[in-house]
Design a protein around this motif. Structure first.
Motif, PDB file in Angstrom:
ATOM      1  N   LYS A  43      18.959   7.817  67.025  1.00 21.76           N
ATOM      2  CA  LYS A  43      18.729   6.384  66.844  1.00 21.76           C
ATOM      3  C   LYS A  43      17.357   5.995  67.405  1.00 21.76           C
ATOM      4  CE  LYS A  43      20.457   1.823  68.239  1.00 21.76           C
ATOM      5  NZ  LYS A  43      21.493   1.096  69.019  1.00 21.76           N
ATOM      6  N   GLU A  44      17.025   6.512  68.585  1.00 19.96           N
ATOM      7  CA  GLU A  44      15.748   6.172  69.211  1.00 19.96           C
ATOM      8  C   GLU A  44      14.588   6.956  68.570  1.00 19.96           C
ATOM      9  OE1 GLU A  44      15.488   3.706  71.115  1.00 19.96           O
ATOM     10  OE2 GLU A  44      17.638   3.390  71.474  1.00 19.96           O
ATOM     11  N   LEU A  45      14.858   8.187  68.124  1.00 22.18           N
ATOM     12  CA  LEU A  45      13.828   8.971  67.443  1.00 22.18           C
ATOM     13  C   LEU A  45      13.444   8.329  66.118  1.00 22.18           C
ATOM     14  CD1 LEU A  45      15.305  12.506  68.158  1.00 22.18           C
ATOM     15  CD2 LEU A  45      13.082  11.695  68.978  1.00 22.18           C
ATOM     16  N   LEU A  46      14.403   7.724  65.437  1.00 22.41           N
ATOM     17  CA  LEU A  46      14.145   7.071  64.160  1.00 22.41           C
ATOM     18  C   LEU A  46      13.153   5.922  64.307  1.00 22.41           C
ATOM     19  CD1 LEU A  46      14.900   6.946  61.134  1.00 22.41           C
ATOM     20  CD2 LEU A  46      16.758   5.376  61.762  1.00 22.41           C
ATOM     21  N   LYS A  47      13.083   5.328  65.482  1.00 20.05           N
ATOM     22  CA  LYS A  47      12.144   4.235  65.718  1.00 20.05           C
ATOM     23  C   LYS A  47      10.695   4.730  65.755  1.00 20.05           C
ATOM     24  CE  LYS A  47      15.475   1.496  68.406  1.00 20.05           C
ATOM     25  NZ  LYS A  47      15.778   0.900  69.741  1.00 20.05           N
ATOM     26  N   ILE A  48      10.509   6.041  65.969  1.00 21.52           N
ATOM     27  CA  ILE A  48       9.153   6.612  65.971  1.00 21.52           C
ATOM     28  C   ILE A  48       8.675   6.753  64.533  1.00 21.52           C
ATOM     29  CG2 ILE A  48       7.782   8.644  66.586  1.00 21.52           C
ATOM     30  CD1 ILE A  48       9.668   9.000  68.995  1.00 21.52           C
ATOM     31  N   ASN A  49       9.402   7.479  63.714  1.00 24.60           N
ATOM     32  CA  ASN A  49       9.271   7.428  62.255  1.00 24.60           C
ATOM     33  C   ASN A  49      10.466   8.157  61.653  1.00 24.60           C
ATOM     34  OD1 ASN A  49       8.696  10.222  61.826  1.00 24.60           O
ATOM     35  ND2 ASN A  49       6.507   9.874  62.092  1.00 24.60           N
ATOM     36  N   LYS A  50      10.618   8.059  60.348  1.00 28.67           N
ATOM     37  CA  LYS A  50      11.852   8.534  59.707  1.00 28.67           C
ATOM     38  C   LYS A  50      12.019  10.047  59.770  1.00 28.67           C
ATOM     39  CE  LYS A  50       9.823   8.552  55.035  1.00 28.67           C
ATOM     40  NZ  LYS A  50       9.938  10.005  54.797  1.00 28.67           N
ATOM     41  N   ASP A  51      10.913  10.785  59.935  1.00 25.95           N
ATOM     42  CA  ASP A  51      10.988  12.240  59.942  1.00 25.95           C
ATOM     43  C   ASP A  51      10.946  12.855  61.337  1.00 25.95           C
ATOM     44  OD1 ASP A  51      11.004  12.342  57.116  1.00 25.95           O
ATOM     45  OD2 ASP A  51       8.825  12.097  57.084  1.00 25.95           O
ATOM     46  N   PHE A  52      10.571  12.082  62.330  1.00 26.15           N
ATOM     47  CA  PHE A  52      10.288  12.658  63.639  1.00 26.15           C
ATOM     48  C   PHE A  52      11.507  13.337  64.267  1.00 26.15           C
ATOM     49  CE2 PHE A  52       9.487  12.693  68.214  1.00 26.15           C
ATOM     50  CZ  PHE A  52       8.205  13.226  68.236  1.00 26.15           C
ATOM     51  N   GLY A  53      12.676  12.797  64.002  1.00 27.91           N
ATOM     52  CA  GLY A  53      13.867  13.331  64.648  1.00 27.91           C
ATOM     53  C   GLY A  53      14.398  14.618  64.054  1.00 27.91           C
ATOM     54  N   GLN A  54      13.836  15.065  62.925  1.00 28.66           N
ATOM     55  CA  GLN A  54      14.392  16.241  62.257  1.00 28.66           C
ATOM     56  C   GLN A  54      14.350  17.485  63.142  1.00 28.66           C
ATOM     57  OE1 GLN A  54      16.100  16.079  59.368  1.00 28.66           O
ATOM     58  NE2 GLN A  54      15.689  13.879  59.590  1.00 28.66           N
ATOM     59  N   SER A  55      13.229  17.690  63.843  1.00 28.09           N
ATOM     60  CA  SER A  55      13.115  18.895  64.673  1.00 28.09           C
ATOM     61  C   SER A  55      14.096  18.893  65.842  1.00 28.09           C
ATOM     62  CB  SER A  55      11.679  19.046  65.197  1.00 28.09           C
ATOM     63  OG  SER A  55      11.336  17.951  66.037  1.00 28.09           O
ATOM     64  N   TYR A  56      14.593  17.706  66.201  1.00 29.94           N
ATOM     65  CA  TYR A  56      15.543  17.613  67.309  1.00 29.94           C
ATOM     66  C   TYR A  56      16.973  17.955  66.882  1.00 29.94           C
ATOM     67  CZ  TYR A  56      12.001  15.678  70.381  1.00 29.94           C
ATOM     68  OH  TYR A  56      10.876  15.522  71.158  1.00 29.94           O
ATOM     69  N   ARG A  57      17.155  18.259  65.604  1.00 29.35           N
ATOM     70  CA  ARG A  57      18.468  18.692  65.134  1.00 29.35           C
ATOM     71  C   ARG A  57      18.700  20.179  65.399  1.00 29.35           C
ATOM     72  NH1 ARG A  57      20.733  14.581  62.321  1.00 29.35           N
ATOM     73  NH2 ARG A  57      19.337  12.999  61.424  1.00 29.35           N
ATOM     74  N   PHE A  58      17.609  20.893  65.716  1.00 27.59           N
ATOM     75  CA  PHE A  58      17.719  22.313  66.027  1.00 27.59           C
ATOM     76  C   PHE A  58      17.888  22.480  67.537  1.00 27.59           C
ATOM     77  CE2 PHE A  58      15.046  21.940  62.248  1.00 27.59           C
ATOM     78  CZ  PHE A  58      15.709  22.783  61.361  1.00 27.59           C
ATOM     79  N   GLU A  59      18.907  23.211  67.930  1.00 26.31           N
ATOM     80  CA  GLU A  59      19.143  23.407  69.365  1.00 26.31           C
ATOM     81  C   GLU A  59      17.971  24.128  70.022  1.00 26.31           C
ATOM     82  OE1 GLU A  59      22.242  25.835  72.261  1.00 26.31           O
ATOM     83  OE2 GLU A  59      22.937  25.079  70.323  1.00 26.31           O
ATOM     84  N   SER A  60      17.412  25.109  69.315  1.00 31.64           N
ATOM     85  CA  SER A  60      16.236  25.808  69.827  1.00 31.64           C
ATOM     86  C   SER A  60      15.434  26.375  68.663  1.00 31.64           C
ATOM     87  CB  SER A  60      16.620  26.931  70.796  1.00 31.64           C
ATOM     88  OG  SER A  60      17.302  27.961  70.108  1.00 31.64           O
ATOM     89  N   SER A  61      14.148  26.561  68.897  1.00 37.73           N
ATOM     90  CA  SER A  61      13.252  27.138  67.901  1.00 37.73           C
ATOM     91  C   SER A  61      12.321  28.111  68.602  1.00 37.73           C
ATOM     92  CB  SER A  61      12.414  26.051  67.213  1.00 37.73           C
ATOM     93  OG  SER A  61      13.231  25.056  66.631  1.00 37.73           O
ATOM     94  N   THR A  62      12.010  29.212  67.925  1.00 40.79           N
ATOM     95  CA  THR A  62      10.990  30.127  68.414  1.00 40.79           C
ATOM     96  C   THR A  62       9.708  29.820  67.655  1.00 40.79           C
ATOM     97  OG1 THR A  62      12.611  31.850  68.873  1.00 40.79           O
ATOM     98  CG2 THR A  62      10.314  32.531  68.742  1.00 40.79           C
ATOM     99  N   ILE A  63       8.651  29.528  68.404  1.00 41.82           N
ATOM    100  CA  ILE A  63       7.396  29.077  67.787  1.00 41.82           C
ATOM    101  C   ILE A  63       6.273  30.026  68.165  1.00 41.82           C
ATOM    102  CG2 ILE A  63       5.836  27.119  67.459  1.00 41.82           C
ATOM    103  CD1 ILE A  63       8.043  25.311  68.535  1.00 41.82           C
ATOM    104  N   TYR A  64       5.500  30.412  67.150  1.00 36.57           N
ATOM    105  CA  TYR A  64       4.359  31.300  67.332  1.00 36.57           C
ATOM    106  C   TYR A  64       3.090  30.549  66.937  1.00 36.57           C
ATOM    107  CZ  TYR A  64       8.164  34.726  66.882  1.00 36.57           C
ATOM    108  OH  TYR A  64       9.344  35.427  67.019  1.00 36.57           O
TER     109      TYR A  64
END
Length: 236
Positions: A43-64
């Motif tokens: 709900k609060e992430l959506l206030k940033i923009n409509k796509d911003f919260g998508q990455s927070y749906r993943f419990e963890s990510s490995t990033i290179y």
């Protein structure tokens, strides 16, 4: 003579303090991190923009990350795996049983995930993507404050204001303003650790324009300059 030397020293020191080059992580060639979501309030992430919260749906990510402008993120949500690859301005998203076209981000600089997103600035960012304008030295923290904007030819008026730790050279705070000057979010980076001579924050807290904490991320299992292969960033 003493007065002249003192004046010269002040001038040199001032020049170093106001030049973004003095705050770049020049020794960082590649990095691997595990980004673990501690909190994600959609709900609060959506206030940033409509796509911003998508990455927070993943419990963890490995990033290179690899210089210059290479990024790969691998994540799982429920029973689906997602691979997100940026190589220069090319974006490839790989999802099982889906064939998605490659995207060109040359005119969408804001979608180019970079080391700035995890709180680091490198020379390639300043030579190929961003311009920096010194604003001040923060009296309370001693951090150097700069405004970062995209190169004029990219036709994107998005702006970031960053507070950079002058000793450890990581972004301690970043404000994000959209092309219409509206502030979207503030990012707070903390708990830095030194890995292979490079300081990186390990904790990120994001607040929306209402000053409400919308997301918290922990950076773990960090490796720096491990010699990541270019083949990792080639979509197959």
């Amino acid at each position: 003579m003493t007065i002249i030397l003192a004046v010269a020293t002040v001038a040199i020191t001032s020049g170093q303090a106001t030049n973004i080059d003095g705050y770049l992580q020049t020794d960082l060639k590649d990095a691997t991190i595990v980004a673990r979501i501690v909190k994600g309030n959609q709900k609060e992430l959506l206030k940033i923009n409509k796509d911003f919260g998508q990455s927070y749906r993943f419990e963890s990510s490995t990033i290179y990350f690899k210089e210059p402008f290479k990024m790969r993120a691998e994540a799982h949500v429920e029973e689906t795996s997602v691979v997100y690859i940026i190589n220069g301005t090319d974006l490839t998203i790989k999802i099982p049983n889906m064939k998605l076209p490659k995207q060109d981000l040359a005119h969408a600089p804001g979608r180019r995930q970079t080391l700035m997103d995890i709180g680091i600035l490198t020379p390639s960012l300043m030579s190929g993507l961003l311009n920096a304008e010194f604003k001040r030295m923060d009296r309370e923290t001693g951090d150097a404050v700069f405004d970062l904007t995209y190169k004029p030819e990219m036709n994107d008026a998005t702006r970031y204001r960053v507070w950079i730790d002058k000793n450890k050279k990581y972004i301690a705070k970043r404000e994000w303003f959209n092309q219409w000057t509206r502030q979207l979010a503030t990012f707070y980076y903390s708990k830095p650790i030194e890995v292979s001579g490079v300081w990186l924050p390990t904790h990120l807290e994001v607040k929306n324009a209402d000053n409400v904490v919308a997301g918290i991320t922990s950076y773990e299992s960090i490796k720096v300059n491990s010699g990541i292969s270019d083949s990792l960033f080639i979509s197959k």
